[in-house]
Design a protein around this motif. Structure first.
Motif, PDB file in Angstrom:
ATOM      1  N   ALA A  66      -6.170 -30.141   3.535  1.00 31.40           N
ATOM      2  CA  ALA A  66      -6.970 -28.913   3.552  1.00 31.40           C
ATOM      3  C   ALA A  66      -6.369 -27.860   2.628  1.00 31.40           C
ATOM      4  O   ALA A  66      -7.096 -27.062   2.019  1.00 31.40           O
ATOM      5  CB  ALA A  66      -7.065 -28.380   4.982  1.00 31.40           C
ATOM      6  N   GLU A  67      -5.034 -27.857   2.503  1.00 32.08           N
ATOM      7  CA  GLU A  67      -4.373 -26.890   1.621  1.00 32.08           C
ATOM      8  C   GLU A  67      -4.761 -27.129   0.157  1.00 32.08           C
ATOM      9  O   GLU A  67      -4.994 -26.183  -0.599  1.00 32.08           O
ATOM     10  CB  GLU A  67      -2.852 -26.982   1.781  1.00 32.08           C
ATOM     11  N   GLN A  68      -4.811 -28.393  -0.237  1.00 34.08           N
ATOM     12  CA  GLN A  68      -5.198 -28.712  -1.612  1.00 34.08           C
ATOM     13  C   GLN A  68      -6.648 -28.299  -1.877  1.00 34.08           C
ATOM     14  O   GLN A  68      -6.969 -27.723  -2.923  1.00 34.08           O
ATOM     15  CB  GLN A  68      -5.031 -30.221  -1.870  1.00 34.08           C
ATOM     16  N   ILE A  69      -7.525 -28.606  -0.934  1.00 37.06           N
ATOM     17  CA  ILE A  69      -8.943 -28.282  -1.114  1.00 37.06           C
ATOM     18  C   ILE A  69      -9.164 -26.770  -1.121  1.00 37.06           C
ATOM     19  O   ILE A  69     -10.046 -26.261  -1.821  1.00 37.06           O
ATOM     20  CB  ILE A  69      -9.791 -28.962  -0.022  1.00 37.06           C
ATOM     21  N   LYS A  70      -8.351 -26.040  -0.388  1.00 35.40           N
ATOM     22  CA  LYS A  70      -8.450 -24.576  -0.405  1.00 35.40           C
ATOM     23  C   LYS A  70      -8.243 -24.052  -1.829  1.00 35.40           C
ATOM     24  O   LYS A  70      -8.954 -23.154  -2.288  1.00 35.40           O
ATOM     25  CB  LYS A  70      -7.402 -23.968   0.532  1.00 35.40           C
ATOM     26  N   VAL A  71      -7.289 -24.645  -2.542  1.00 42.22           N
ATOM     27  CA  VAL A  71      -7.045 -24.250  -3.935  1.00 42.22           C
ATOM     28  C   VAL A  71      -8.257 -24.596  -4.801  1.00 42.22           C
ATOM     29  O   VAL A  71      -8.688 -23.800  -5.641  1.00 42.22           O
ATOM     30  CB  VAL A  71      -5.776 -24.937  -4.484  1.00 42.22           C
ATOM     31  N   CYS A  72      -8.834 -25.789  -4.585  1.00 40.16           N
ATOM     32  CA  CYS A  72     -10.033 -26.190  -5.342  1.00 40.16           C
ATOM     33  C   CYS A  72     -11.166 -25.193  -5.137  1.00 40.16           C
ATOM     34  O   CYS A  72     -11.852 -24.794  -6.094  1.00 40.16           O
ATOM     35  CB  CYS A  72     -10.498 -27.578  -4.899  1.00 40.16           C
ATOM     36  N   GLN A  73     -11.371 -24.807  -3.903  1.00 35.65           N
ATOM     37  CA  GLN A  73     -12.483 -23.906  -3.598  1.00 35.65           C
ATOM     38  C   GLN A  73     -12.246 -22.509  -4.157  1.00 35.65           C
ATOM     39  O   GLN A  73     -13.198 -21.815  -4.531  1.00 35.65           O
ATOM     40  CB  GLN A  73     -12.711 -23.889  -2.086  1.00 35.65           C
ATOM     41  N   GLU A  74     -10.983 -22.102  -4.240  1.00 32.58           N
ATOM     42  CA  GLU A  74     -10.666 -20.821  -4.881  1.00 32.58           C
ATOM     43  C   GLU A  74     -11.001 -20.853  -6.371  1.00 32.58           C
ATOM     44  O   GLU A  74     -11.244 -19.813  -6.984  1.00 32.58           O
ATOM     45  CB  GLU A  74      -9.188 -20.486  -4.672  1.00 32.58           C
ATOM     46  N   LYS A  75     -11.015 -22.070  -6.943  1.00 33.57           N
ATOM     47  CA  LYS A  75     -11.387 -22.248  -8.354  1.00 33.57           C
ATOM     48  C   LYS A  75     -12.888 -22.505  -8.516  1.00 33.57           C
ATOM     49  O   LYS A  75     -13.349 -22.806  -9.616  1.00 33.57           O
ATOM     50  CB  LYS A  75     -10.623 -23.437  -8.949  1.00 33.57           C
ATOM     51  N   ASN A  76     -13.636 -22.416  -7.406  1.00 29.84           N
ATOM     52  CA  ASN A  76     -15.085 -22.684  -7.416  1.00 29.84           C
ATOM     53  C   ASN A  76     -15.404 -24.113  -7.858  1.00 29.84           C
ATOM     54  O   ASN A  76     -16.382 -24.357  -8.582  1.00 29.84           O
ATOM     55  CB  ASN A  76     -15.822 -21.679  -8.311  1.00 29.84           C
ATOM     56  N   LEU A  77     -14.587 -25.052  -7.406  1.00 31.50           N
ATOM     57  CA  LEU A  77     -14.814 -26.463  -7.704  1.00 31.50           C
ATOM     58  C   LEU A  77     -15.538 -27.129  -6.538  1.00 31.50           C
ATOM     59  O   LEU A  77     -15.379 -26.734  -5.378  1.00 31.50           O
ATOM     60  CB  LEU A  77     -13.479 -27.169  -7.960  1.00 31.50           C
ATOM     61  N   ASN A  78     -16.316 -28.147  -6.846  1.00 27.55           N
ATOM     62  CA  ASN A  78     -17.078 -28.880  -5.838  1.00 27.55           C
ATOM     63  C   ASN A  78     -16.162 -29.911  -5.175  1.00 27.55           C
ATOM     64  O   ASN A  78     -15.997 -31.028  -5.675  1.00 27.55           O
ATOM     65  CB  ASN A  78     -18.281 -29.564  -6.493  1.00 27.55           C
ATOM     66  N   ALA A  79     -15.547 -29.530  -4.067  1.00 27.43           N
ATOM     67  CA  ALA A  79     -14.573 -30.402  -3.408  1.00 27.43           C
ATOM     68  C   ALA A  79     -14.559 -30.130  -1.913  1.00 27.43           C
ATOM     69  O   ALA A  79     -14.815 -29.006  -1.468  1.00 27.43           O
ATOM     70  CB  ALA A  79     -13.180 -30.179  -3.996  1.00 27.43           C
ATOM     71  N   LYS A  80     -14.250 -31.180  -1.138  1.00 26.04           N
ATOM     72  CA  LYS A  80     -14.198 -31.055   0.317  1.00 26.04           C
ATOM     73  C   LYS A  80     -13.000 -31.814   0.877  1.00 26.04           C
ATOM     74  O   LYS A  80     -12.579 -32.829   0.313  1.00 26.04           O
ATOM     75  CB  LYS A  80     -15.477 -31.611   0.955  1.00 26.04           C
TER      76      LYS A  80
END
Length: 232
Positions: A66-80
């Motif tokens: 979840a920590e990795q995906i949090k970074v992805c979402q902060e970059k507005n990337l399509n990830a879950k």
């Protein structure tokens, strides 16, 4: 497994050059084959997703951290932050970069590859890398310490009986001036080329190429890159 803790220390490990080099190799294949509609399994903090996004590719990233995906979402990337078996869509290419398959125990690997097959359309590609024995024995194991003003990181990796155990310890300075401690471990397993070939052939993939790749050293290949195509 300590993937969330690794996510906290990863920005301090100075692996930018290696990340760029390996991602460039995967992206070259994607662009040469004009692949689109790509799922990146174990996408981490989304570095490869950013490359796909810049090149106007349709993409989706998943990771168990979840920590990795949090970074992805902060970059507005399509990830879950979901498991591969919970993915419902179908894709034309799957990537698993930076030894994702080495994090999967040998006993669970066939199920993982079968699940990868399920989320792919017929004729789709599955591209991944694994560490060679040299990569584990001569490159991955060892100790790293990073001493900063507000944190101290210690990483100790030991390769024995075809398994690499990486112990991570993080001390972080709190507002009261004291340091908090977090520690966890990550286990990776060495998979032989012959073992992977049989698994892939048994799970509906044709191996198009296996490339020896020098990421960390020019001495001996520390990685193998598998390029596979779904045929069943």
């Amino acid at each position: 497994m300590g993937l969330d803790l690794y996510a906290k220390v990863e920005p301090y490990l100075d692996f930018e050059e290696e990340i760029y080099t390996l991602h460039r190799e995967f992206l070259r294949f994607v662009m040469t084959k004009d692949l689109d509609n790509i799922i990146d399994i174990g996408c981490g903090q989304g570095y490869f997703l950013e490359n796909l996004k810049v090149n106007k590719k349709k993409y989706f990233g998943i990771d168990l951290s979840a920590e990795q995906i949090k970074v992805c979402q902060e970059k507005n990337l399509n990830a879950k932050a979901i498991d591969l078996k919970d993915v419902k869509e179908k894709f034309d290419c799957a990537t698993a970069i930076f030894d994702v398959l080495n994090y999967i125990p040998k006993k669970d690997l066939k199920a993982f590859i079968l699940t990868t097959n399920i989320v792919l359309n017929q004729g789709a590609y599955f591209i991944f890398d694994v560490n060679s024995y040299f990569g584990f024995d001569e490159v991955a194991q060892g100790c790293i310490t990073i001493d900063l003003e507000d944190r101290f990181i210690a990483i100790d990796a030991n390769f024995e009986d075809n398994k690499l155990q990486t112990d991570i310890t993080l001390f972080e300075k709190q507002k009261n001036g004291l340091f908090s401690k977090q520690s966890d471990s990550i286990i990776q397993e060495y998979h032989t080329k012959e073992f992977l070939i049989k698994l892939l052939e048994d799970t509906g993939f044709e191996i198009k190429e296996i490339k020896e790749f020098n990421l960390h050293t020019d001495e001996t290949a520390d990685k193998l890159i598998f390029i596979c195509k779904k045929i069943a």
